[in-house]
Design an enzyme around this catalytic site. Sequence first.
Site, mmCIF file in Angstrom:
data_model
loop_
_atom_site.group_PDB
_atom_site.id
_atom_site.type_symbol
_atom_site.label_atom_id
_atom_site.label_comp_id
_atom_site.label_asym_id
_atom_site.label_seq_id
_atom_site.Cartn_x
_atom_site.Cartn_y
_atom_site.Cartn_z
ATOM 1 N N TYR A 173 0.798 -1.265 0.031
ATOM 2 C CA TYR A 173 -0.148 0.227 0.104
ATOM 3 C C TYR A 173 0.838 1.439 0.266
ATOM 4 C CZ TYR A 173 -5.087 -0.885 0.468
ATOM 5 O OH TYR A 173 -6.194 -1.288 -0.065
ATOM 6 N N GLU A 200 -0.548 4.703 -0.259
ATOM 7 C CA GLU A 200 -1.584 6.218 -0.420
ATOM 8 C C GLU A 200 -0.715 7.199 -0.189
ATOM 9 O OE1 GLU A 200 -2.926 3.356 1.640
ATOM 10 O OE2 GLU A 200 -5.122 3.773 1.433
ATOM 11 N N ASP A 232 -8.321 13.796 -24.239
ATOM 12 C CA ASP A 232 -8.344 12.402 -24.070
ATOM 13 C C ASP A 232 -7.686 11.500 -25.168
ATOM 14 O OD1 ASP A 232 -8.747 9.612 -23.531
ATOM 15 O OD2 ASP A 232 -10.785 10.106 -22.761
ATOM 16 N N THR A 253 -5.212 6.444 -21.292
ATOM 17 C CA THR A 253 -4.914 5.027 -21.064
ATOM 18 C C THR A 253 -3.625 4.644 -21.451
ATOM 19 O OG1 THR A 253 -6.093 4.094 -22.726
ATOM 20 C CG2 THR A 253 -7.309 4.283 -20.605
ATOM 21 N N LYS A 306 -3.558 0.920 -24.590
ATOM 22 C CA LYS A 306 -4.054 0.979 -26.216
ATOM 23 C C LYS A 306 -2.755 0.950 -27.165
ATOM 24 C CE LYS A 306 -8.586 2.649 -24.934
ATOM 25 N NZ LYS A 306 -8.593 3.300 -23.550
ATOM 26 N N ARG A 359 -2.756 -1.942 -18.292
ATOM 27 C CA ARG A 359 -4.149 -1.367 -17.980
ATOM 28 C C ARG A 359 -3.792 -0.212 -17.022
ATOM 29 N NH1 ARG A 359 -7.443 -4.350 -20.778
ATOM 30 N NH2 ARG A 359 -9.000 -2.743 -20.646
#
Length: 406
Positions: free
Chosen positions: A46, A48, A195, A221, A224, A230
């Site tokens: 983790y 954060e 985008d 993203t 692609k 991803r």
Amino acid sequence: MKDKKLERFIKAEIKRQGETLDLIASENLVSAEILKVLGSPLTNKYSEGYPGKRYYPGNFYYDEIEKLAQERALKLFGLSPKQWQVNVQPYSGSPANFAVYAALVPQGGKIMGMKLASGGHLTHGHPVSATGKFWQSFQYGVDSQGMINYEEVKKLAKKFKPNIIVSGFTAYPRKVNFKKFGEIAKSVGAYHLADISHIAGLVASKVHPSPFPWADVVTTTVHKTLRGPRGAIIFSRKELSSLVDRAVFPGLQGGPHNHVTAAMALAFFEASQPEFKKYASQIVKNARALAEALKKLGFKLSTGGTDNHLILLDVRGLRLDGMTAEKKLEKVGIIANRNSLPDDTSPFKPSGIRLGTPALTTRGMKEKEMKEVASLIFGALTNEVNIKTRVKKLCQRFPAKSLPKI
Ligand code: DSN
């Protein structure tokens, strides 16, 4: 693997990927090294917060990895860290776009993006998306030929006075004039969000014009045309970056997916190699070759062709609708999705098929193979025999080398 049931599904899926032609414009095949990083123990931690400001201890290496991903992302797109900042934590494209609106558009403010049926995305303000519920959404479309009419966009922007204008699309086969979008946004006092999820690999390799000189924020993203894991990233002008960072964490997300951040760092490294530039320009050459071959076979294409990695194929000439065509293609191992065309009257019965060349280009296919792919598509849609065998043979000639051996 002890879980034999799950193992069977995974092996079957690997086989499916190897034996089918993936023409989904938003998909790709990552390298074996990226797969390895995604499966690494980096998934155990983790983190954060942001580098140097974490909410848990034990994050020294994650700070270094996140900073590496950021440095490489900026460099890949030729951006100065004095003017731009990049957040590499968004879990994927939809939360990335949501975070941008949360950062820059007041509650109940106005978003203006392209309609989904014209080639936009759900998160560009579609009524079923949270982006179309939490903010007021006004959308533009394309003309009857499938082209963006920039004068029309300008008129709508003047009428609706949005807080943010979104450019960048999921099913637009032509070059986007980001300069015009930037000018329109400026003229109405709106932010310009580009985008570039679909074309990021093309932009990074300079085979599509860059939005950066004309945008305030750019989302993409990574999985692609950029051929990474991803996930998504948000570039923002320095003066907006603390708003964007706060919107991602703690505004919207919890801990970043560290294995994905590391795989992104690797993807940016891969995309900065000279071979990637060749790959990106081959994607476009292949899309053009496929478009020409399909036209020779009598198909109509939306906008008449393509400038990027995708094609919108009109299947009405064969008396088919998009759904039936999608199924016919899938049956023989050609994977491509149904898509609306500009003059479709119902979004529920699209008349087109979206075809993209990124994954086939990763397998090493070139213009010659695109002629074969066009002939296979035609054959599948007109019920020719032996198409499935021909698809399999083509896949065997161009194996997806990064897939694990099963
Ligand atoms: N699902 C993606 C696409 O296919 O374009 C967009 O998020």
